[in-house]
Design an enzyme around this catalytic site. Structure first.
Site, PDB file in Angstrom:
ATOM      1  N   HIS A   1       0.666  -1.222  -0.088  1.00 52.30           N
ATOM      2  CA  HIS A   1       0.021   0.037  -0.103  1.00 52.30           C
ATOM      3  C   HIS A   1       0.917   1.209  -0.130  1.00 52.30           C
ATOM      4  O   HIS A   1       2.128   1.181   0.094  1.00 52.30           O
ATOM      5  CB  HIS A   1      -1.057  -0.030   1.322  1.00 52.30           C
ATOM      6  CG  HIS A   1      -0.548  -0.168   2.414  1.00 52.30           C
ATOM      7  ND1 HIS A   1       0.339  -0.971   3.057  1.00 52.30           N
ATOM      8  CD2 HIS A   1      -0.396   1.033   3.694  1.00 52.30           C
ATOM      9  CE1 HIS A   1       0.744  -0.762   4.200  1.00 52.30           C
ATOM     10  NE2 HIS A   1       0.304   0.420   4.479  1.00 52.30           N
TER      11      HIS A   1
ATOM     12  N   HIS B   1       1.286   4.016   1.968  1.00 56.19           N
ATOM     13  CA  HIS B   1       1.867   4.671   3.124  1.00 56.19           C
ATOM     14  C   HIS B   1       3.388   4.834   3.089  1.00 56.19           C
ATOM     15  O   HIS B   1       4.155   3.680   2.657  1.00 56.19           O
ATOM     16  CB  HIS B   1       1.434   3.896   4.279  1.00 56.19           C
ATOM     17  CG  HIS B   1      -0.082   4.286   4.760  1.00 56.19           C
ATOM     18  ND1 HIS B   1      -0.650   3.479   5.592  1.00 56.19           N
ATOM     19  CD2 HIS B   1      -1.066   5.062   4.191  1.00 56.19           C
ATOM     20  CE1 HIS B   1      -2.054   3.936   5.743  1.00 56.19           C
ATOM     21  NE2 HIS B   1      -2.127   4.950   4.965  1.00 56.19           N
TER      22      HIS B   1
ATOM     23  N   ASP C   1       5.892   4.487   4.952  1.00 50.03           N
ATOM     24  CA  ASP C   1       6.765   3.268   5.720  1.00 50.03           C
ATOM     25  C   ASP C   1       6.696   1.980   4.903  1.00 50.03           C
ATOM     26  O   ASP C   1       7.383   1.113   5.429  1.00 50.03           O
ATOM     27  CB  ASP C   1       6.233   3.035   7.187  1.00 50.03           C
ATOM     28  CG  ASP C   1       5.004   2.575   7.454  1.00 50.03           C
ATOM     29  OD1 ASP C   1       3.998   3.102   6.476  1.00 50.03           O
ATOM     30  OD2 ASP C   1       4.613   1.994   8.291  1.00 50.03           O
ATOM     31  N   HIS C   2       6.192   1.856   3.717  1.00 51.38           N
ATOM     32  CA  HIS C   2       6.088   0.745   3.173  1.00 51.38           C
ATOM     33  C   HIS C   2       6.527   0.942   1.649  1.00 51.38           C
ATOM     34  O   HIS C   2       6.602   0.084   0.730  1.00 51.38           O
ATOM     35  CB  HIS C   2       4.527   0.198   3.127  1.00 51.38           C
ATOM     36  CG  HIS C   2       4.224  -0.463   4.275  1.00 51.38           C
ATOM     37  ND1 HIS C   2       4.051  -1.678   4.820  1.00 51.38           N
ATOM     38  CD2 HIS C   2       3.515   0.118   5.480  1.00 51.38           C
ATOM     39  CE1 HIS C   2       3.543  -1.869   5.757  1.00 51.38           C
ATOM     40  NE2 HIS C   2       3.372  -0.594   6.523  1.00 51.38           N
TER      41      HIS C   2
ATOM     42  N   HIS D   1      -7.563  -1.397   5.882  1.00 54.00           N
ATOM     43  CA  HIS D   1      -6.507  -0.302   6.078  1.00 54.00           C
ATOM     44  C   HIS D   1      -6.472   0.874   5.205  1.00 54.00           C
ATOM     45  O   HIS D   1      -6.405   2.126   5.577  1.00 54.00           O
ATOM     46  CB  HIS D   1      -5.164  -1.101   6.373  1.00 54.00           C
ATOM     47  CG  HIS D   1      -4.133  -0.068   6.812  1.00 54.00           C
ATOM     48  ND1 HIS D   1      -4.007   0.412   7.951  1.00 54.00           N
ATOM     49  CD2 HIS D   1      -2.918   0.189   6.121  1.00 54.00           C
ATOM     50  CE1 HIS D   1      -3.006   1.185   8.256  1.00 54.00           C
ATOM     51  NE2 HIS D   1      -2.236   1.096   7.152  1.00 54.00           N
TER      52      HIS D   1
ATOM     53  N   ASP E   1      -0.215  -4.463   5.888  1.00 56.17           N
ATOM     54  CA  ASP E   1      -1.107  -3.739   7.201  1.00 56.17           C
ATOM     55  C   ASP E   1      -2.603  -4.343   7.161  1.00 56.17           C
ATOM     56  O   ASP E   1      -3.386  -3.706   7.834  1.00 56.17           O
ATOM     57  CB  ASP E   1      -1.072  -2.359   7.153  1.00 56.17           C
ATOM     58  CG  ASP E   1       0.225  -1.902   7.705  1.00 56.17           C
ATOM     59  OD1 ASP E   1       1.021  -2.627   7.949  1.00 56.17           O
ATOM     60  OD2 ASP E   1       0.476  -0.577   8.101  1.00 56.17           O
TER      61      ASP E   1
ATOM     62  N   HIS F   1       4.509  -5.436  10.107  1.00 54.82           N
ATOM     63  CA  HIS F   1       5.072  -4.625  11.368  1.00 54.82           C
ATOM     64  C   HIS F   1       5.064  -5.885  12.420  1.00 54.82           C
ATOM     65  O   HIS F   1       4.404  -6.778  12.477  1.00 54.82           O
ATOM     66  CB  HIS F   1       3.976  -3.456  11.899  1.00 54.82           C
ATOM     67  CG  HIS F   1       3.840  -2.450  10.866  1.00 54.82           C
ATOM     68  ND1 HIS F   1       4.651  -1.363  11.369  1.00 54.82           N
ATOM     69  CD2 HIS F   1       3.050  -1.912  10.086  1.00 54.82           C
ATOM     70  CE1 HIS F   1       4.305  -0.447  10.389  1.00 54.82           C
ATOM     71  NE2 HIS F   1       3.510  -0.797   9.591  1.00 54.82           N
TER      72      HIS F   1
END
Length: 282
Positions: A54, A56, A58-59, A110, A134, A173
């Site tokens: 996705h 975001h 941090d990905h 998410h 996530d 995570h």
């Protein structure tokens, strides 16, 4: 198929999946390019593909840099907000990388464009794997930031939940201890939750990843996959699985919130629209 688990940032995982015949590699959620390329070099493989779950940061934040550093690199995902995207995917689309087969599973909840990647090799005794970002965590799932409880219910219990029970779950995570503490609140008499939590705490103390689990295991201790269980329904006060999912998310969002109050100046700044000027002064 060889999977390298790579811990990055505060609690993120990115993965390097190696096709051992061709020595080509796929990165899942390539967040930290330098760390990823160090492992690519150490493993003596060629990075050809990024699969992003996705958009975001941090990905996906490493995509642009990696495309510059690795000419011809392909970046796959389901959301146009993913940086450096070269191939937009659709639900149930299948890809092939040497002997590695990939089925792309759209799992909104998410985010609306969240994609999980189910991987296997034909005529191989090893268990398949799902890279769940996530959407599905060990003992939990991602927060509902864009999607609905109904979408998350279908993503977890219909799309992912129908995969083979031996499927290894590689999530985005390391939230396992926290997730299982919430699971224990939901089902305080669930002995499997207690055992898994003790195991996860020991792993955490030794700084060892808790990934992967298996999908079959998740059905025994993950409340978001247990929405039809009487004990979970009793906790939520609901019977309809989607309503159970909705209550679980609300309860999980409020579980052990930080006790620290906001800086009063920040509260005033938010109210008066002066947050930008306050940050500048700092």
């Amino acid at each position: 198929m060889k999977v390298k688990v790579i811990s990055v940032l505060e609690d993120n995982y990115m993965y390097l999946v190696i096709e051992e015949n061709t020595r080509e590699a796929i990165a899942v959620d390539a967040t930290v390019p330098k760390r990823l390329l160090e492992i690519v070099k150490k493993e003596e493989v060629k990075l050809t593909t990024i699969l992003t779950t996705h958009h975001h940061w941090d990905h996906s934040r490493g995509n642009e840099e990696l495309v510059q550093l690795c000419p011809g690199l392909r970046v796959y995902g389901a959301d146009e907000r993913i940086g450096a995207l070269t191939h937009k995917l659709t639900h149930n689309q299948e890809l092939k990388f040497g002997a590695i087969c990939v089925r792309c599973l759209l799992t909104p909840g998410h985010t609306l464009g969240h994609m999980c990647y189910f991987m296997w090799e034909d005529n191989c005794p090893d268990a398949p794997a799902v890279f769940s970002g996530d959407a599905l965590f060990i003992g939990g799932c991602g927060r509902l930031l864009e999607g609905t409880a109904e979408q998350m219910y279908r993503s977890l219990n219909e799309t992912l939940g129908t995969l083979p029970k031996e499927t290894k779950v590689f999530c985005g995570h390391e939230h396992t201890v926290r997730n299982l503490k919430f699971a224990l609140k939901v089902e305080p008499d669930n002995e499997t939750v207690k055992t898994k939590l003790a195991w996860a705490k020991a792993r955490d103390d030794d700084d060892i990843p808790t990934v992967p689990s298996t999908l079959g295991e998740e059905f025994h201790y993950n409340p978001f996959l247990r929405v039809v269980e009487e004990s979970v329904q009793k906790y939520t006060g609901k019977k309809d699985p989607v309503e159970v999912m909705k209550v679980l998310h609300m309860e999980n969002d409020n579980f052990k919130k930080p006790a620290e109050p906001l800086d009063p100046r920040a509260v005033l700044a938010l109210e008066w629209g002066l947050l930008g000027s306050l940050v500048q002064k700092k």
